[in-house]
Scaffold this active site. Structure first.
Site, short mmCIF file in Angstrom:
data_model
loop_
_atom_site.label_atom_id
_atom_site.label_comp_id
_atom_site.label_asym_id
_atom_site.label_seq_id
_atom_site.Cartn_x
_atom_site.Cartn_y
_atom_site.Cartn_z
CE LYS A 223 -3.28 2.12 2.83
NZ LYS A 223 -4.48 2.12 3.93
CE LYS A 277 -6.00 1.77 -0.06
NZ LYS A 277 -6.11 2.00 1.07
C1 PBG Z 1 -6.93 2.92 5.80
C2 PBG Z 1 -7.43 2.82 4.47
C3 PBG Z 1 -7.47 4.08 3.42
C4 PBG Z 1 -8.15 3.36 2.30
C5 PBG Z 1 -8.54 2.27 2.48
N1 PBG Z 1 -8.15 1.88 4.05
C6 PBG Z 1 -7.02 5.53 3.46
C7 PBG Z 1 -5.60 5.66 4.02
O1 PBG Z 1 -4.64 4.80 4.16
O2 PBG Z 1 -5.53 6.95 4.47
C8 PBG Z 1 -8.38 4.26 1.10
C9 PBG Z 1 -9.08 3.53 -0.01
C10 PBG Z 1 -9.42 4.69 -0.95
O3 PBG Z 1 -8.77 5.90 -1.30
O4 PBG Z 1 -10.40 4.43 -1.80
N2 PBG Z 1 -7.79 2.45 6.64
#
Ligand code: PBG
Length: 354
Positions: A223, A277
């Site tokens: 991520k 991601k």
């Molecule tokens: C963190 C989380 C995030 C997303 C999914 N789970 C955001 C972050 O890391 O700030 C982002 C998903 C998206 O942008 O659609 N719990």
């Protein structure tokens, strides 16, 4: 053939070159356009096909009644109260979508995100609603703390190093508690997204210790931090109150091999499904992870920023949403993802039926 060591077997073989096995032919005998003249033939020769069962639809749940609050930066995406969630999941199930990914917005936030592991926390209540309204619908929960903490970071904070940062190991124990609490409330799968080292192992151990050995873990393995989560943070009300997430999420320009190491670590700790991601700016990573770890189901998250960009351009009549969204999700599947988490899941399911 006898000789010293043949080529070592690698996990990531180079793709075979076409010219190794057959002649590519040449014009005028060979005409590629022949394959494209008939719509049926174009369909017959496709190798990437989309199906609603590949999609996971994210949902944002909050307290209250009759709340269906559209996210300004994500047209078509809503924060839902439990009664609205009930209607929503019936619809999602009817469309044959593979599953939902639930995010909770608690009534009260605190330093450690207690609501996330409380029996009557927002997600636990949501899970009971989902399981009652649409028992066959596959329910995945986001396991993280940023939606639940008052500071908006993905774990408990620690100042002992002289600067404020998330305390990795203290967070692990709470992640285990959160995952067990979700599973007990009805989650079919848990998806830790906080990029803490050791999070998958800690969650596996906690689940197994609670006799929840059958609950799979979908790990957000690679991520990346950056600007693509902006609209999501409006939706989940999870913007960090200070600082950023760069000490835990990956650097977008890091050596791609680090993404492979992250993924390998998660698999070793017991991840059942791994994830890359965001998706669009990281399709090379999706492709590398899929080829490096055959047999490990791979999810890609088509994140909020990727959705909002298309929505904004489509609203101005600059691009056609249906066409572009279909191409984007096709590209993600072609790169190697078997599961696509996307805010277009319902639209795509409808478009595919037409
Ligand atoms: C963190 C989380 C995030 C997303 C999914 N789970 C955001 C972050 O890391 O700030 C982002 C998903 C998206 O942008 O659609 N719990």
């Amino acid at each position: 053939m006898v000789g010293p060591n043949p080529e070592p077997r690698t996990l990531n073989p180079e793709p075979r070159r076409m010219s190794d096995s057959f002649s590519l032919g040449s014009f005028p005998t060979t005409r590629m356009r022949r394959l494209r003249q008939h719509p049926q033939l174009r369909a017959l020769t496709r190798s990437t096909r989309l199906h609603p069962s590949q999609f996971v639809y994210p949902l944002f749940v909050r307290g209250g009644k009759g709340v269906r609050q559209e996210i300004a930066s994500m047209p078509g995406v809503f924060q839902l109260s439990l009664d609205e969630l009930e209607k929503e999941v019936r619809e999602v199930a009817e469309l044959g979508i593979g599953g939902v990914l639930l995010f909770g917005i608690p009534e009260k936030k605190d330093a450690v995100g207690k609501d996330s592991y409380s029996d009557d926390g927002v997600i636990q209540q949501a899970l009971r609603v989902v399981k009652k309204a649409a028992p066959q619908l596959y329910a995945i929960t986001d396991v993280c703390f940023c939606e639940y903490t008052d500071h908006g970071h993905c774990g408990v904070l620690d100042q002992s190093t002289g600067r404020i940062d998330v305390n990795n190991d203290a967070t692990l124990e709470l992640l285990g508690k959160q995952a067990v609490s979700h599973a007990k409330a009805g989650a079919d799968m848990v998806a830790p997204s906080g990029m803490m080292d050791g999070m998958v192992g800690a969650i596996r151990k906690a689940l197994d210790g609670a006799a929840l050995t059958h609950i799979p873990i979908m790990a957000y393995s690679a991520k990346f931090s950056g600007g693509f989560y902006g609209p999501f943070r409006d939706a989940a009300e999870s913007t960090p109150q200070f600082g950023d997430r760069r000490s835990y999420q990956m650097d977008s320009a890091a050596d791609p091999a680090q993404a492979l190491r992250e993924t390998a670590l998660d698999i070793a700790e017991g991840a059942d499904v791994v994830m890359v991601k965001p998706a669009l700016a990281y399709l090379d990573i999706v492709s590398q992870v899929s080829r490096t770890f055959p047999g490990v189901p791979l999810a890609a998250y088509n994140v909020s920023g990727e959705y909002s960009m298309v929505k904004a351009a489509a609203a101005r009549g600059w691009i056609d949403e249906r066409s572009v969204a279909t191409e984007i999700v096709t590209g993600i599947v072609r790169a190697g993802a078997t599961i696509v988490i996307t805010y277009w899941a319902k639209d795509l399911a409808r478009w595919l039926k037409q």
